[in-house]
Design an enzyme around this catalytic site. Structure first.
Site, PDB file in Angstrom:
ATOM      1  CG  HIS A 292      -1.732   1.209   1.424  1.00  0.00           C
ATOM      2  ND1 HIS A 292      -3.102   1.196   1.410  1.00  0.00           N
ATOM      3  CD2 HIS A 292      -1.386   2.504   1.645  1.00  0.00           C
ATOM      4  CE1 HIS A 292      -3.555   2.429   1.600  1.00  0.00           C
ATOM      5  NE2 HIS A 292      -2.526   3.238   1.761  1.00  0.00           N
ATOM      6  CD  GLU A 293       1.529   3.607   3.632  1.00  0.00           C
ATOM      7  OE1 GLU A 293       1.738   4.670   3.003  1.00  0.00           O
ATOM      8  OE2 GLU A 293       0.480   3.414   4.277  1.00  0.00           O
TER       9      GLU A 293
ATOM     10  CG  HIS B  47       0.583   6.051  -1.178  1.00  0.00           C
ATOM     11  ND1 HIS B  47      -0.536   6.641  -1.722  1.00  0.00           N
ATOM     12  CD2 HIS B  47       0.146   5.359  -0.082  1.00  0.00           C
ATOM     13  CE1 HIS B  47      -1.601   6.331  -0.996  1.00  0.00           C
ATOM     14  NE2 HIS B  47      -1.213   5.549   0.000  1.00  0.00           N
TER      15      HIS B  47
END
Length: 165
Positions: A78-79, A82
């Protein structure tokens, strides 16, 4: 196993997951991405934070220790997504279509915006205060302000002073 030893072991797993995801992203976008710096200093209920311009990921060590498998499977990609999105598309909506595409098409994961981990061990203590109409749960700071005579708090509905239960 001691928490520090456990965290070192989990850090190796995090690095492996990052390497795996970076390889997927490199193949998909036909370009190389550098390994982000990882820090374990996020506190509270957040699982992780991506610092786009620093190519840095910060993770919550307590939530990682308590939910290691799911955390590594979900939060780490998820991170990283980004960071990948920022490097490929620039500044866009944090969980917009580009981020969702990286999660689905590149990492083959469901693009979950929020984690579902139990956060009871990382939530701050609350103090119950009563008025005439309900119970209010105040933060440690507000509780100490009341106890030291620095502040008085009133209910917004009934306008009565809040009293510690």
């Amino acid at each position: 196993m001691q928490p520090q030893t456990q965290l070192r072991h989990l850090n190796r797993q995090v690095q492996r997951k990052l390497t795996q995801c970076l390889q997927l992203a490199s193949g998909y976008f036909n370009r190389t991405f550098s390994m982000p710096t990882v820090h374990y200093n996020v506190r509270g209920m957040k699982a992780g934070v991506a610092y786009l311009q620093q190519n840095e990921i910060r993770l919550n060590p307590i939530l990682l220790l308590e939910n290691s498998a799911a955390f590594i499977q979900q939060v780490v990609p998820h991170e990283l997504a980004h960071l990948i999105v920022y490097q490929v598309f620039g500044r866009v909506k944090p969980h917009g279509e580009e981020w969702q595409s990286v999660m689905q098409d590149v990492f083959h994961l469901t693009p979950e915006v929020c984690h579902q981990f139990d956060v009871s061990s990382v939530t701050k203590q609350r103090y119950p205060y009563q008025c005439q109409c309900q119970t209010h749960y105040l933060s440690v700071r507000r509780h100490h302000n009341i106890q030291s005579g620095k502040a008085i708090y009133f209910c917004k509905k009934c306008k009565v002073e809040l009293i510690l239960q």
